[in-house]
Design a protein around this motif. Structure first.
Motif, PDB file in Angstrom:
ATOM      1  N   ASN A   2      24.599 -21.072 -11.419  1.00  0.00           N
ATOM      2  CA  ASN A   2      23.961 -21.954 -10.448  1.00  0.00           C
ATOM      3  C   ASN A   2      23.134 -22.980 -11.208  1.00  0.00           C
ATOM      4  O   ASN A   2      21.998 -22.712 -11.621  1.00  0.00           O
ATOM      5  N   VAL A   3      23.691 -24.178 -11.391  1.00  0.00           N
ATOM      6  CA  VAL A   3      22.971 -25.217 -12.133  1.00  0.00           C
ATOM      7  C   VAL A   3      21.817 -25.783 -11.322  1.00  0.00           C
ATOM      8  O   VAL A   3      20.865 -26.340 -11.892  1.00  0.00           O
ATOM      9  N   VAL A   4      21.853 -25.648  -9.999  1.00  0.00           N
ATOM     10  CA  VAL A   4      20.784 -26.189  -9.156  1.00  0.00           C
ATOM     11  C   VAL A   4      19.487 -25.449  -9.430  1.00  0.00           C
ATOM     12  O   VAL A   4      18.393 -26.021  -9.379  1.00  0.00           O
ATOM     13  N   ASP A   5      19.594 -24.163  -9.752  1.00  0.00           N
ATOM     14  CA  ASP A   5      18.412 -23.346  -9.980  1.00  0.00           C
ATOM     15  C   ASP A   5      17.661 -23.781 -11.237  1.00  0.00           C
ATOM     16  O   ASP A   5      16.513 -23.384 -11.446  1.00  0.00           O
ATOM     17  N   LEU A   6      18.308 -24.573 -12.082  1.00  0.00           N
ATOM     18  CA  LEU A   6      17.682 -25.030 -13.321  1.00  0.00           C
ATOM     19  C   LEU A   6      16.910 -26.333 -13.141  1.00  0.00           C
ATOM     20  O   LEU A   6      16.287 -26.818 -14.090  1.00  0.00           O
ATOM     21  N   CYS A   7      16.954 -26.919 -11.967  1.00  0.00           N
ATOM     22  CA  CYS A   7      16.308 -28.215 -11.714  1.00  0.00           C
ATOM     23  C   CYS A   7      14.974 -28.021 -10.982  1.00  0.00           C
ATOM     24  O   CYS A   7      14.735 -26.982 -10.360  1.00  0.00           O
ATOM     25  N   GLU A   8      14.125 -29.030 -11.072  1.00  0.00           N
ATOM     26  CA  GLU A   8      12.840 -29.023 -10.384  1.00  0.00           C
ATOM     27  C   GLU A   8      12.812 -30.140  -9.351  1.00  0.00           C
ATOM     28  O   GLU A   8      13.423 -31.202  -9.542  1.00  0.00           O
ATOM     29  N   VAL A   9      12.101 -29.902  -8.261  1.00  0.00           N
ATOM     30  CA  VAL A   9      12.004 -30.892  -7.185  1.00  0.00           C
ATOM     31  C   VAL A   9      10.919 -31.905  -7.519  1.00  0.00           C
ATOM     32  O   VAL A   9       9.770 -31.520  -7.767  1.00  0.00           O
ATOM     33  N   PRO A  10      11.247 -33.188  -7.551  1.00  0.00           N
ATOM     34  CA  PRO A  10      10.220 -34.198  -7.860  1.00  0.00           C
ATOM     35  C   PRO A  10       9.316 -34.449  -6.649  1.00  0.00           C
ATOM     36  O   PRO A  10       9.569 -33.979  -5.546  1.00  0.00           O
ATOM     37  N   GLU A  11       8.257 -35.210  -6.879  1.00  0.00           N
ATOM     38  CA  GLU A  11       7.378 -35.598  -5.792  1.00  0.00           C
ATOM     39  C   GLU A  11       8.050 -36.680  -4.946  1.00  0.00           C
ATOM     40  O   GLU A  11       8.629 -37.634  -5.481  1.00  0.00           O
ATOM     41  N   SER A  13      26.883 -30.579 -12.519  1.00  0.00           N
ATOM     42  CA  SER A  13      26.013 -30.361 -13.676  1.00  0.00           C
ATOM     43  C   SER A  13      24.551 -30.532 -13.287  1.00  0.00           C
ATOM     44  O   SER A  13      24.224 -31.002 -12.195  1.00  0.00           O
ATOM     45  N   VAL A  14      23.687 -30.130 -14.199  1.00  0.00           N
ATOM     46  CA  VAL A  14      22.252 -30.302 -13.995  1.00  0.00           C
ATOM     47  C   VAL A  14      21.913 -31.777 -13.848  1.00  0.00           C
ATOM     48  O   VAL A  14      21.062 -32.164 -13.032  1.00  0.00           O
ATOM     49  N   GLU A  15      22.568 -32.621 -14.639  1.00  0.00           N
ATOM     50  CA  GLU A  15      22.309 -34.064 -14.557  1.00  0.00           C
ATOM     51  C   GLU A  15      22.669 -34.612 -13.183  1.00  0.00           C
ATOM     52  O   GLU A  15      21.961 -35.481 -12.643  1.00  0.00           O
ATOM     53  N   ASP A  16      23.757 -34.111 -12.591  1.00  0.00           N
ATOM     54  CA  ASP A  16      24.142 -34.572 -11.252  1.00  0.00           C
ATOM     55  C   ASP A  16      23.049 -34.273 -10.227  1.00  0.00           C
ATOM     56  O   ASP A  16      22.704 -35.115  -9.392  1.00  0.00           O
ATOM     57  N   VAL A  17      22.507 -33.064 -10.290  1.00  0.00           N
ATOM     58  CA  VAL A  17      21.479 -32.668  -9.328  1.00  0.00           C
ATOM     59  C   VAL A  17      20.192 -33.445  -9.563  1.00  0.00           C
ATOM     60  O   VAL A  17      19.526 -33.890  -8.616  1.00  0.00           O
ATOM     61  N   ASP A  18      19.822 -33.631 -10.832  1.00  0.00           N
ATOM     62  CA  ASP A  18      18.608 -34.392 -11.146  1.00  0.00           C
ATOM     63  C   ASP A  18      18.708 -35.834 -10.636  1.00  0.00           C
ATOM     64  O   ASP A  18      17.753 -36.379 -10.062  1.00  0.00           O
ATOM     65  N   ARG A  19      19.866 -36.462 -10.876  1.00  0.00           N
ATOM     66  CA  ARG A  19      20.043 -37.843 -10.407  1.00  0.00           C
ATOM     67  C   ARG A  19      20.029 -37.911  -8.877  1.00  0.00           C
ATOM     68  O   ARG A  19      19.500 -38.863  -8.289  1.00  0.00           O
ATOM     69  N   TRP A  20      20.602 -36.909  -8.222  1.00  0.00           N
ATOM     70  CA  TRP A  20      20.609 -36.870  -6.751  1.00  0.00           C
ATOM     71  C   TRP A  20      19.197 -36.753  -6.195  1.00  0.00           C
ATOM     72  O   TRP A  20      18.813 -37.473  -5.264  1.00  0.00           O
TER      73      TRP A  20
END
Length: 588
Positions: free
Chosen positions: A501-510, A458-465
């Motif tokens: 592709n749920v990864v494409d919905l996430c943004e890369v943090p600093e 999920s999007v939450e999984d990628v964000d937490r990672w």
């Protein structure tokens, strides 16, 4: 990213709208719409593939050729022709109307049948299946739902269960058609009855002909040559699952030498009996016992009811449209091909299924997911401890099947997707690049998310990672491992392993700050250039060139002085410093 799900809802349109826009704007839409209209609104049209060619046999000339590959969809759509309204309402309506008019023409004439058949003896016969035990049903009177089977609440059967049911069942209640007491219900008898229904009908038709021949004083052979007995059979499936063998319309015709059905001669009496079956009284006859273990007093009975169908009293040459038999036919053709009862929901071969596995004590859901190149059916299965759980998994399998994902393994993980991309998605890259991606994928992607099922990512999984990696990795490294996961999932989506592709919905943090820069400050650079001017020409040029171009000193060591040129004013040309000399009026 603040709310990835909200971003997804804003970016994605409803699936039905996307499909509608795609179909309307596709080339060949008019032809596709004409094919759909040609099916008469069929819910499940058959997709035919192939070609046909019309050739002149005498000359060999091809007069016409048709290929389904020329169609917009690559297939020719043909109506399914299913008679069940719960499967296809449009085709069921065509079947209902055709059947009604066909039987009506056989009773009153028309559509190639002479109207004289309306004067032939006809009978409306009802054959009823025996009772194998009380079942749950829905009863209504004047629009009010009544109790299922009202009995004394304190009265129990021999198995300790109530003999009645005071519930008022809804139309979709799963208990409808189920026995009130499963132990009292004669399941073996019901199965045997259904298995022998065809044989019972066959024996009925033989008995009718034999009885008519006997009443006419003719042998069966002579009777068969002079009289034709026609049947129009309607078999009904009751809610309990047992069929009433038939509700036939019986008509006798007396063929003449021209082959047409001539008028039936006036009824005559032989031995006190009439040869007109429509004058026979209603009767109840026992059926041979299907099971030897059934006591004689509980022997199943079959009701045979025969009602005459006479010419209309209003002067119509055949049965009037208000004739009760035709009305009954119209009602049965409408309801029994509809969605009432249990048997109309009967699954066709290859449809999804749900059954109980007593060995495993689990409910098993299955669906046909296509066929192998060898023609073998591919079946996907799921199981659950309860029927509700298995139904939910069955719906998920069907949803995945409609999305084209049912062939994908449910155990396909993120690690499998990343490994596949590393093996097949880096073709043509250098060994150092492949090694770099493999190292970062193993240390940061597979180690953290590799065991996660790709469908469940999920999007939450990628964000937490990404949030967990941000304190220990730089922004550049975060973008690198994000790109590895993103391209791996995108590659899996192309291969129908996942819906989106749920990864494409996430943004890369600093990421964390990198090491401080070791570049020279401006005063330091001026001091180095000043010192270089005082050094020898070779060392000075080496330092100046490295400082002004940004090329590292170890890279410049590969250069030779023959690669450095100087402008010689006297010769008005650029020459290598080895030829121009170290002292000249031009510049490097």
């Amino acid at each position: 990213m603040n709310n990835p799900n909200e971003h997804d809802r804003q970016e994605r349109h409803p699936e039905w709208m996307t499909d509608l826009v795609r179909v309307i704007n596709a080339p060949g839409y008019d032809r596709w719409r004409a094919m759909v209209s040609g099916t008469g609104g069929c819910s499940h049209p058959i997709h035919l593939a192939g070609e046909s060619v019309i050739v002149d046999a005498s000359t060999g000339e091809v007069l016409h050729a048709y290929r389904t590959t020329d169609e917009p969809s690559g297939h020719l759509l043909v109506a399914c022709g299913n008679r069940r309204a719960s499967v296809c309402a449009a085709c069921s309506e065509v079947y209902r109307a055709d059947t009604f008019h066909l039987i009506r023409a056989g009773l009153s004439g028309g559509k190639g049948v002479p109207e004289t058949v309306s004067a032939h003896p006809r009978a409306f016969v009802t054959l009823t299946a025996p009772s194998f035990g009380p079942v749950h049903t829905r009863r209504e009177k004047d629009g009010t739902v009544r109790a299922c089977r009202p009995r004394n609440r304190e009265k129990l059967c021999e198995h300790g269960r109530p003999v009645g049911c005071h519930a008022r069942h809804e139309p979709g209640d799963e208990r409808l058609g189920q026995p009130i007491c499963p132990d009292c219900y004669d399941y073996p008898g019901a199965v045997l009855w259904q298995a022998h229904a065809g044989a019972l009908w066959h024996r009925f038709t033989l008995k009718v002909r034999h009885t008519l021949a006997t009443e006419a004083g003719l042998s069966s052979t002579t009777f068969g040559k002079q009289v034709r007995v026609s049947f129009a059979k309607v078999a009904e499936y009751q809610r309990r699952g047992s069929p009433d063998p038939a509700t036939p319309r019986v008509r006798r015709s007396w063929p003449n030498t021209s082959g047409d059905a001539s008028p039936w001669p006036a009824p005559s009496r032989r031995n006190g009996r009439t040869d007109d079956p429509s004058r026979s009284p209603r009767r109840t006859t026992p059926v041979s016992r299907l099971r030897s273990d059934v006591p004689a007093q509980h022997e199943p009975q079959r009701d045979l009811r025969a009602d005459p169908i006479g010419p209309s009293a209003l002067g119509h040459p055949g049965p009037h449209p208000a004739d009760p038999s035709l009305g009954h036919l119209r009602l049965r053709r409408t309801t029994r091909t509809g969605s009432e009862g249990v048997m109309t929901a009967r699954r066709s071969r290859g449809d999804d299924g749900l059954h109980r596995d007593e060995t495993r004590e689990r409910w098993i859901a299955s669906v046909t997911a296509g066929y192998t190149p060898a023609g073998k059916r591919i079946v996907k299965k799921a199981s659950g401890k309860t029927k509700t759980e298995a139904k939910a998994k069955l719906k998920e399998i069907i949803r995945d099947y409609e999305d084209g994902l049912v062939l994908a393994s449910t155990d396909y993980t993120v690690g499998d997707a990343v490994k596949y991309w590393l093996e097949h998605g880096l073709q043509g890259r250098g060994n150092s690049t492949v090694g770099l991606y493999t190292e970062f994928a193993g240390n940061h992607v597979i180690s953290a998310l590799g065991a996660r099922k790709l469908r469940d990512l999920s999007v939450e999984d990628v964000d937490r990672w990404l949030a967990a990696k941000a304190p220990e990795l730089s922004t550049r490294t975060l973008k690198l491992i994000y790109g590895i996961l993103n391209r791996s999932v995108k590659n899996a989506m192309v291969r129908d392993k996942v819906k989106r592709n749920v990864v494409d919905l996430c943004e890369v943090p600093e990421g964390r700050e990198g090491r401080r820069s070791k570049a020279l400050t401006l005063p330091q650079a001026v001091a180095v250039l000043t010192a270089a001017e005082q050094a020898s020409a070779r060392i000075g040029g080496y330092i100046v060139l490295s400082l002004l171009t940004g090329v590292r000193t170890e890279e410049l060591r590969e250069l030779s002085w023959s690669h450095v040129v100087a402008f010689v004013a006297e010769r008005k040309a650029w020459l290598p410093v080895t030829e121009a000399g170290w002292k000249h009026s031009g510049g490097l």
